[in-house]
Design an enzyme around this catalytic site. Structure first.
Site, mmCIF file in Angstrom:
data_model
loop_
_atom_site.group_PDB
_atom_site.id
_atom_site.type_symbol
_atom_site.label_atom_id
_atom_site.label_comp_id
_atom_site.label_asym_id
_atom_site.label_seq_id
_atom_site.Cartn_x
_atom_site.Cartn_y
_atom_site.Cartn_z
ATOM 1 C CG HIS A 169 -5.395 -4.276 -6.436
ATOM 2 N ND1 HIS A 169 -5.808 -3.405 -5.459
ATOM 3 C CD2 HIS A 169 -5.185 -3.512 -7.531
ATOM 4 C CE1 HIS A 169 -5.864 -2.177 -5.947
ATOM 5 N NE2 HIS A 169 -5.495 -2.223 -7.213
ATOM 6 C CG ASP A 383 -6.154 -12.215 0.518
ATOM 7 O OD1 ASP A 383 -6.173 -11.484 -0.480
ATOM 8 O OD2 ASP A 383 -7.099 -12.277 1.341
#
Ligand code: ADP
Ligand code: G6P
Length: 766
Positions: A169, A383
């Site tokens: 992720h 991110d």
């Protein structure tokens, strides 16, 4: 979410992540309850498993506590116990003190401690053993995130019958950073235990494949890693590619549509003093999120009077996170100091320009906040994806609101209509904040429409289908191969597609386009994937070409198009075509499998107008009178024209003369004439394969095109290809294509190679 069909082929799905989707909370009076776990992983994955049902193996968030398995809806939760020491060394230590900062561009310095690593190995083994005990025979195990990178290989050893997927992720670091890790080889070997490894972005996947080639005996073929056989294990392939994650967009939109949510949004604005502009930031309180940079830019704009402190509010929601880790504690102190200082200096008795909220909220309250915000600030320094950005867009059915988005968030790949910023550039941030506060409604609408399309086209259902679909097709191919004792899964090294048919020049270029996130594979039919036969209705696609095209069409990010000169009716006679394919007939005049509205060269419905029909009738009658009785000549009526075939005329020279006469007539009548091998086509409507290929590519996400064809009419398609595309001419003759193969069997080999590069699945020869 609607229509999540059975994506696991009837097999049990086992989700494995450090955290369960719920945390156990013990109140001061000793009572316990469950609350949704923090973070994007749970936001994304939970709606899928609510639909599919699953076993979920993970930690319940408390220390030294044994919890029996329990059920919530269609999920059976299997808690893994972590001791105080495990939490300190495996979770706060190696996961969040080593891997998290290393994988996020070393924004904070990673620490390398051998006792942290030892505990990471131990806890990963505990997770693997728990899955091995729990999973049903042949189940699909989907492991998530950086805390569990060793589990795939450990689990494969314990349970070779499982199909194993791993999704990261967070970003995967570039080689220069990853190499710092003293245990780099073990991590790569751990991950390679999976059948499919998913990443958020293309550069993450590329970096992983490069590092895996360097530190293990594997070879990257496009998106596929080929693992050689060892004395203990057969050779196999691992698909390692990007699968950008998303959200359940429809569920967010539904909450946003509720009158009570909209009412709450109005109340929030009123509570904030009805300022002209409400800006919003929503993050876990994490040093990767760029909160400091954001506050600095906001503060400077206020200090310079570039924005009016009395008429603007920045609401910063910062949910508590990893509070025992030093870097997080420091960040919290710093942010809270800044909040106090900024409001102290810039606020008034009745108004604080910065509202700081350090707590979790319900989904309804989050959506109301999104609706109340004129501008959302998403400014991470790094991110993996950032789901907050996608949530904001999904909620804004009013097509208003501005998203300021860091180019270092995975979401920037898809949300190109956001105001993209480099958060390190404070002047750039300030300019974007100002532009956002002044953006005209029409521009907001245009940008929001583009972003909304992106979020709806790739929602979490699409992500899960793509990932689970890849896992399922790999396990099915492996089962077939094992049953046949061939290709993957057999005891020898992995057998690759026979190389003989794919010229090196074509192979190298195929490799380049194979990894594109979006790819259009377009091909002609006769003479390209179907050998030429005397009677056109007898032509058939080579089985290997058909299989390859079907697998490509099922692969994530790939569209298959067939561009033929035949009419769609003529093509149907050969039993060609498949669900999900785009098919263009009559050289682009007909088009199916595609939204034809606005397609150049067709009238959308694929039907000729009355005037065109009358003209066509007249011309057909004329051809029938003049050529109809010639032996071997065949006239074929098409929706927009007539084709004159002379393939069966006994004397080729006579056949050529007949075609020349037909062309003379056609030109005099103002028809569009197209040359093929022993055929001329006369059409009342201008279209060619180049035009239709352009039209199709413009309607799909940007990406390279592979076009393969053998005939003169295919040159129109080769002519529109760009330097990043690949055109392959079949057979002899002048061409604008950059690659060449000798015959349809070689085309089938090229397509099979493309399947292997893209999916890792090997298709044998016919
Ligand atoms: P990360 O996974 O790094 O936390 P993401 O932006 O991908 O970052 O996901 C964060 C998720 O957590 C989003 O679904 C967001 O709505 C949710 N979230 C963030 N802060 C809060 C909060 N204070 N209360 C409730 N949900 C929150
Ligand atoms: C990110 C990570 C997840 C993690 C979440 C919350 O989304 O990718 O793996 O669960 O943050 O962090 P935490 O450490 O509280 O689990």
């Amino acid at each position: 979410m609607t229509g999540m069909q059975d994506l696991t082929g009837g097999r049990e799905l086992v989700m494995v992540s450090n955290r369960l989707p719920v945390d156990r909370v013990v109140a001061a009076d000793g009572t316990t309850s469950w609350r949704t776990s923090p973070g994007g992983l749970v936001t994304a994955v939970e709606p899928i498993v609510e639909q599919l049902g699953c076993v979920w193996v993970g930690w319940a968030g408390s220390e030294d506590e044994h919890i029996e398995p329990f059920e919530i809806g269609r999920m059976r939760l299997e808690p893994v116990e972590l001791s105080h020491d495990d939490v300190e060394r495996y979770y706060e230590g190696f996961s969040n003190g080593t891997l998290w900062p290393l994988y996020h561009d070393v924004i904070a310095p990673p620490e390398y401690h051998r006792h942290w690593w030892d505990r990471y190995v131990k806890v990963n083994r505990r997770f693997a053993e728990r899955v091995a005990e729990t999973a049903a025979q042949g189940a699909v195990a989907w492991i998530h995130d950086y805390q569990l990178q060793l589990v795939p290989a450990m689990l494969r050893e314990l349970r070779p019958d499982l199909t194993i997927g791993f999704f990261l992720h967070i970003p995967f670091p570039p080689r220069g950073l990853f190499e710092q890790l003293p245990w780099r080889r073990s991590i790569i070997q751990g991950l390679l235990g999976a059948d499919v490894i998913g990443f958020q972005r293309v550069p993450d996947a590329i970096s992983f494949r490069t590092i895996a080639e360097r530190y293990t005996h594997t070879q990257a073929l496009g998106n596929t890693m080929v693992l050689p056989a060892t004395p203990d294990a057969p050779g196999r392939t691992v698909l390692a590619q990007e699968f950008p994650i998303s959200i359940d967009a429809a569920a967010f939109a539904e909450v946003a549509r509720r009158p009570e949510t909209q009412q709450r949004a109005r109340e929030i604005r009123a509570e904030l003093g009805d300022p002209k502009t409400v800006m919003l930031g929503v993050d876990r309180l994490d040093y990767t999120k760029g909160i400091r940079h954001r506050l600095k830019a906001f503060d400077e704009l206020l200090a310079d009077d570039e924005i009016d402190a009395s008429n603007i509010v920045l609401v910063q929601v910062a949910s508590p996170s990893r509070e025992q880790v030093d870097a997080y504690r420091q960040l919290r102190n710093e942010v809270e100091l800044t909040v106090g200082r900024l409001n102290g200096e810039r606020g008034t008795i009745g108004h604080s320009p910065l509202v700081y909220l350090h707590r979790g909220y319900s989904r309804e309250e989050m959506v109301a906040l999104y609706l109340a915000a004129d501008v959302l600030l998403v400014t991470p320094l790094r991110d993996g994806m950032n789901l907050v950005a996608k949530e904001y867009v999904a909620c804004r059915e009013d097509e208003q609101g501005v998203l300021v988005l860091s180019e270092f968030a995975g979401a920037a790949d898809e949300l190109k209509d956001a105001l993209l910023v480099n958060p390190h550039d404070i002047e750039g941030l300030k300019a974007a904040f100002l532009r956002a506060t002044h953006m005209p409604q029409e521009e907001q609408r245009r940008r929001m429409q583009g972003m909304r399309r992106a979020v709806h086209d790739n929602d979490v259902e699409h992500w899960a289908s793509a990932f689970l679909g890849s896992m399922t097709s790999i396990s099915e191919t492996r089962a077939t191969a094992q049953a046949n004792g061939t290709a993957e899964g057999a005891t020898g090294p992995v057998s690759l597609v026979p190389q003989a048919f794919v010229p090196r020049s074509v192979g190298d270029r195929l490799r380049r386009i194979a990894t594109a996130s979006s790819l259009l594979v377009a091909t002609d039919f006769d003479g390209t994937i179907a050998p030429i036969v005397p009677r056109p209705q007898d032509a058939r696609m080579l089985p290997r070409a058909r299989q390859a095209l079907e697998m490509l069409s099922a692969a994530p990010g790939v569209r298959v198009a067939l561009l033929t000169g035949r009419s769609l009716g003529g093509l149907a006679d050969t039993g060609t075509g498949s669900e999900g394919w785009i098919v263009s007939g009559s050289h682009g005049s007909e088009l199916t499998g595609f939204d034809v509205s606005g397609v150049v060269g067709t009238n959308g419905s694929g039907e000729p107008t009355d005037e065109e029909s009358d003209r066509l009738d007249r011309i057909t009658r004329r051809f029938e009178r003049v050529l109809g009785s010639e032996p071997g000549v065949r006239l074929e009526r098409k929706p927009f024209g007539v084709a004159v075939h002379t393939r069966e005329v006994a004397d080729p020279e006579y056949g050529r003369e007949l075609l020349a006469a037909a062309v003379e007539f056609g030109v005099a009548e103002g028809l569009h004439v197209r040359e093929g091998k022993q055929v001329r086509e006369f059409s009342v409507r201008a279209s060619d394969k180049g035009t239709v290929l352009q039209t199709i590519r413009e309607a799909l996400p940007p990406g390279p095109v592979l076009f393969i064809g053998d005939d003169v009419t295919d040159e129109d398609a080769f002519a529109v290809l760009g330097p990043d595309d690949l055109g392959i001419k079949v057979g002899e003759g002048e061409t604008a294509a950059t690659g060449r193969v000798p015959d349809p069997a070689a085309v089938a080999a090229v397509l099979a190679r493309l399947v292997e590069l893209r999916t890792g699945i090997v298709i044998g020869s016919d």
